[in-house]
Design a protein around this motif. Structure first.
Motif, mmCIF file in Angstrom:
data_model
loop_
_atom_site.group_PDB
_atom_site.id
_atom_site.type_symbol
_atom_site.label_atom_id
_atom_site.label_comp_id
_atom_site.label_asym_id
_atom_site.label_seq_id
_atom_site.Cartn_x
_atom_site.Cartn_y
_atom_site.Cartn_z
ATOM 1 N N GLY A 26 50.886 50.196 29.836
ATOM 2 C CA GLY A 26 49.782 51.153 29.930
ATOM 3 C C GLY A 26 50.221 52.561 29.569
ATOM 4 N N PHE A 27 51.436 52.929 29.994
ATOM 5 C CA PHE A 27 51.955 54.258 29.632
ATOM 6 C C PHE A 27 52.099 54.383 28.124
ATOM 7 C CE2 PHE A 27 55.750 56.686 28.450
ATOM 8 C CZ PHE A 27 55.375 57.950 28.894
ATOM 9 N N GLN A 28 52.596 53.325 27.462
ATOM 10 C CA GLN A 28 52.738 53.358 26.007
ATOM 11 C C GLN A 28 51.379 53.476 25.318
ATOM 12 O OE1 GLN A 28 55.361 53.467 23.947
ATOM 13 N NE2 GLN A 28 56.847 53.574 25.616
ATOM 14 N N LEU A 29 50.373 52.793 25.836
ATOM 15 C CA LEU A 29 49.031 52.895 25.253
ATOM 16 C C LEU A 29 48.480 54.310 25.412
ATOM 17 C CD1 LEU A 29 47.539 49.499 26.500
ATOM 18 C CD2 LEU A 29 47.987 50.134 24.115
ATOM 19 N N VAL A 30 48.672 54.899 26.582
ATOM 20 C CA VAL A 30 48.222 56.280 26.806
ATOM 21 C C VAL A 30 48.954 57.237 25.875
ATOM 22 C CG1 VAL A 30 48.196 58.168 28.489
ATOM 23 C CG2 VAL A 30 47.526 55.856 29.193
ATOM 24 N N LEU A 31 50.258 57.040 25.723
ATOM 25 C CA LEU A 31 51.050 57.885 24.833
ATOM 26 C C LEU A 31 50.575 57.755 23.388
ATOM 27 C CD1 LEU A 31 53.550 59.722 24.425
ATOM 28 C CD2 LEU A 31 54.909 57.630 24.144
ATOM 29 N N LEU A 41 57.259 42.300 39.092
ATOM 30 C CA LEU A 41 57.874 42.568 37.789
ATOM 31 C C LEU A 41 56.832 42.585 36.685
ATOM 32 C CD1 LEU A 41 61.140 40.417 38.019
ATOM 33 C CD2 LEU A 41 60.927 42.906 38.177
ATOM 34 N N PHE A 42 55.881 41.653 36.739
ATOM 35 C CA PHE A 42 54.818 41.617 35.728
ATOM 36 C C PHE A 42 53.957 42.874 35.825
ATOM 37 C CE2 PHE A 42 50.460 40.400 34.482
ATOM 38 C CZ PHE A 42 50.701 40.057 33.156
ATOM 39 N N LEU A 43 53.641 43.286 37.044
ATOM 40 C CA LEU A 43 52.842 44.494 37.232
ATOM 41 C C LEU A 43 53.592 45.720 36.733
ATOM 42 C CD1 LEU A 43 50.291 45.841 38.398
ATOM 43 C CD2 LEU A 43 51.472 45.977 40.605
ATOM 44 N N LEU A 44 54.901 45.750 36.965
ATOM 45 C CA LEU A 44 55.705 46.874 36.489
ATOM 46 C C LEU A 44 55.668 46.971 34.969
ATOM 47 C CD1 LEU A 44 57.624 49.059 37.628
ATOM 48 C CD2 LEU A 44 59.513 47.490 37.186
ATOM 49 N N PHE A 45 55.717 45.814 34.284
ATOM 50 C CA PHE A 45 55.643 45.834 32.826
ATOM 51 C C PHE A 45 54.254 46.265 32.367
ATOM 52 C CE2 PHE A 45 54.657 43.777 28.780
ATOM 53 C CZ PHE A 45 55.662 44.324 27.991
ATOM 54 N N ILE A 46 53.230 45.824 33.054
ATOM 55 C CA ILE A 46 51.866 46.229 32.687
ATOM 56 C C ILE A 46 51.705 47.748 32.806
ATOM 57 C CG2 ILE A 46 49.430 46.075 33.355
ATOM 58 C CD1 ILE A 46 50.493 43.644 31.843
ATOM 59 N N VAL A 47 52.271 48.327 33.869
ATOM 60 C CA VAL A 47 52.211 49.787 34.028
ATOM 61 C C VAL A 47 52.954 50.465 32.885
ATOM 62 C CG1 VAL A 47 52.971 51.701 35.491
ATOM 63 C CG2 VAL A 47 51.948 49.674 36.534
ATOM 64 N N TRP A 48 54.110 49.925 32.514
ATOM 65 C CA TRP A 48 54.891 50.493 31.414
ATOM 66 C C TRP A 48 54.132 50.364 30.085
ATOM 67 C CZ3 TRP A 48 57.977 53.943 30.081
ATOM 68 C CH2 TRP A 48 58.792 53.874 28.957
ATOM 69 N N ALA A 66 51.795 48.593 18.265
ATOM 70 C CA ALA A 66 52.943 49.493 18.367
ATOM 71 C C ALA A 66 53.322 49.730 19.821
ATOM 72 C CB ALA A 66 52.633 50.811 17.672
ATOM 73 N N SER A 67 52.319 49.846 20.689
ATOM 74 C CA SER A 67 52.584 50.068 22.116
ATOM 75 C C SER A 67 53.284 48.866 22.739
ATOM 76 C CB SER A 67 51.270 50.354 22.857
ATOM 77 O OG SER A 67 50.662 51.523 22.369
ATOM 78 N N ILE A 68 52.841 47.649 22.361
ATOM 79 C CA ILE A 68 53.471 46.439 22.890
ATOM 80 C C ILE A 68 54.915 46.350 22.407
ATOM 81 C CG2 ILE A 68 53.457 43.925 22.810
ATOM 82 C CD1 ILE A 68 50.397 44.083 22.639
ATOM 83 N N ILE A 69 55.133 46.629 21.112
ATOM 84 C CA ILE A 69 56.488 46.581 20.554
ATOM 85 C C ILE A 69 57.391 47.591 21.252
ATOM 86 C CG2 ILE A 69 57.851 47.050 18.489
ATOM 87 C CD1 ILE A 69 55.436 45.958 16.870
ATOM 88 N N ALA A 70 56.885 48.821 21.440
ATOM 89 C CA ALA A 70 57.686 49.859 22.100
ATOM 90 C C ALA A 70 57.966 49.497 23.552
ATOM 91 C CB ALA A 70 56.952 51.197 22.018
ATOM 92 N N ALA A 71 56.942 48.959 24.258
ATOM 93 C CA ALA A 71 57.128 48.598 25.664
ATOM 94 C C ALA A 71 58.170 47.499 25.819
ATOM 95 C CB ALA A 71 55.793 48.155 26.267
#
Length: 507
Positions: A151-156, A142-149, A90-95
């Motif tokens: 990570g935020f979804q996983l934390v959420l 850009l890849f790092l920015l997506f990884i951070v995003w 779900a986190s990957i889909i949302a991200a």
């Protein structure tokens, strides 16, 4: 006997509850991201238009995000058995979904169109130069920015899962659902009315959000006698973007410096005769040059202001940036007209054709006078542009642009002359502040849009698209002037109209 839910049913119920709260959190995030669409577009200017804007914003984005949850995430809550896999998926889909929404919003802010198959070709053409300059550092960022995003979804997702029992105590499901349903339904209902009434503050919002298809009911209403389709089409012709003629010029203050020691001459031909012996000067030729002015006054206006002829009446009391900016910085500026051309509007800049001073010269001359005016000394000491292609009363014609400068464009129009000259003089102010054209020294797009009478005219990829006020259109091949069976590029047309109307005053 006491009946209790099975452990699996309890887990599914908890996952579904978690999924709804996770979807709500992402709906809020999506609404915030979608604010870019709102702030990138002109405000409606009326109370009804503003109310529709907010209901459509919340309703459409909320529906689109929740629909994604129902399609991609909710089935996982019933089918998958590993809770960690469900949360991670779900986190990957949302991200990914929100990243695409953010990219679409930034694309819309910059270009005026959304991600689609029609837009793919435009996006590839215009992004090719920028992407080619990307090194591994930019791609890694850009890849790092997506990884951070992500990570935020996983934390959420984990934070909501840990507190799901507490959240279920808050009975917000019905109020929240009702709010978004009311926004969604009311926005479509209002659009049905606006479409029937041709209410522009609402109609012009049709392309604001991605995957947006506002409801219309003209056929149904006409079937029950609630709408006269013939009268509707007549009103639609009369209400063709009524604000477009009223211009806010320049759109923003223009601040830049120019090289006052440069000498530049712009010659615009005012007839359709051939210029004698022009080939002997070995000038660069740009053959895909179009003039859409229907009169000499319109030709002068589009050349000096860098905007289409449709704005001509609203520009009568304004000074073009092409003249005002160099003059204000101390550069000599003069305009030369053929003796047969009567115009008093720019009389303060008018000089004899034979004057020899440096600075900026703008000449509107017939072919015979141009042939006498050109000489080797001028081409050696001046940057020169010669625009050949105006045909009296034609409204739109193809010609040739001659220059001793390094023009680097596939297609050009009269509106491109002003930004090209200012760019050559060293002005680095954003072109869209004062022109609908672009600098031909460093073009940013491979299409152009102008007007011919009340038509919108778009040139792209060897084709010309004429769009009439009633919504009908015709596509022709520019090389043969024959009708083309190519499909209408809706994304390009939408972007072109937004670009064309950027100077329109909003009530």
């Amino acid at each position: 006997m006491i009946l209790a839910e099975s452990p699996r049913r309890q887990r599914v119920t908890k996952l579904v509850n978690w999924g709804h709260w996770f979807a709500l959190a992402n709906i809020i995030i999506a609404i915030v991201i979608a604010s870019i669409f709102v702030f990138s577009s002109p405000m409606p200017g009326t109370g009804v238009g503003t109310l529709y804007l907010f209901t459509n914003w919340f309703g459409h984005i909320g529906f689109m995000t929740f629909f994604g949850f129902v399609i991609f995430v909710l089935p996982l809550c019933y089918l998958a058995s590993n809770i960690r896999v469900i949360k991670a998926s779900a986190s990957i889909i949302a991200a990914v979904g929100l990243a695409l929404l953010a990219f679409d919003a930034l694309l819309f802010n910059r270009t005026g169109f959304h991600l689609s198959f029609h837009a793919a070709d435009l996006l590839r053409n215009e992004a090719q130069t920028q992407i080619s300059t990307f090194g591994w550092q930019q791609w890694a960022y850009l890849f790092l920015l997506f990884i951070v995003w992500l990570g935020f979804q996983l934390v959420l997702a984990n934070a909501i899962w840990k507190r799901i029992e507490r959240f279920t105590k808050y009975k917000v499901g019905i109020p929240v659902t009702s709010f978004f349903v009311v926004c969604f339904v009311s926005s479509h209902a209002v659009h049905v009315w606006a479409d029937a009434k041709l209410y522009q503050p609402i109609i012009k919002q049709d392309n604001m959000f991605p995957l947006s298809y506002p409801a219309t009911a003209k056929t149904t209403m006409s079937r029950y006698g609630l709408l006269d389709l013939a009268a509707y089409e007549e009103r639609k012709q009369l209400q063709f973007n009524p604000d477009i003629h009223n211009i806010n010029y320049p759109a923003e203050p223009v601040y830049c410096s120019v090289d006052v020691n440069e000498s530049t001459t712009v010659i615009v031909q005012t007839d359709d005769a051939p210029i004698e012996n022009i080939e002997r000067f070995n000038l660069q030729q740009l053959t895909n040059y179009y003039s859409t002015a229907s009169s000499l006054d319109g030709l002068i206006t589009t050349t000096l202001f860098g905007v289409p002829e449709i704005y001509q009446d609203s520009l009568k009391n304004k000074r073009p940036v092409l003249l005002a900016l160099p003059t204000g910085l101390g550069m000599p500026v003069s305009i030369h007209f053929d003796e047969s051309l009567e115009t008093s509007r720019f009389s303060s800049y008018r000089q004899p054709l034979s004057n020899e001073h440096g600075g900026l010269h703008l000449a509107f001359l017939p072919a015979a006078t141009i042939a006498r005016y050109l000489d080797e000394e001028m081409l050696r000491d001046h940057n020169v542009i010669i625009a050949q292609g105006y045909h009296t009363g034609s409204g739109s014609s193809k010609g040739t642009l001659y220059s001793n400068m390094a023009l680097n464009a596939q297609v050009a129009s009269t509106e491109d002359i002003a930004p090209t000259i200012l760019s050559a003089l060293g002005c680095d102010a954003p072109v869209h502040y004062y022109s609908t054209g672009q600098s031909l020294l460093s073009p940013s797009r491979n299409w152009l849009v102008s007007t011919s009478g009340e038509r919108i005219v778009v040139f792209h990829d060897g084709k010309r698209t004429d769009v009439l006020s009633n919504g009908s259109y015709e596509i022709t091949e520019t090389a043969t002037n024959k009708r083309s069976n190519a499909p209408l590029n809706v994304d390009l047309l939408s972007r072109a109209i937004m670009h064309l109307s950027r100077f329109s005053k909003q009530n």
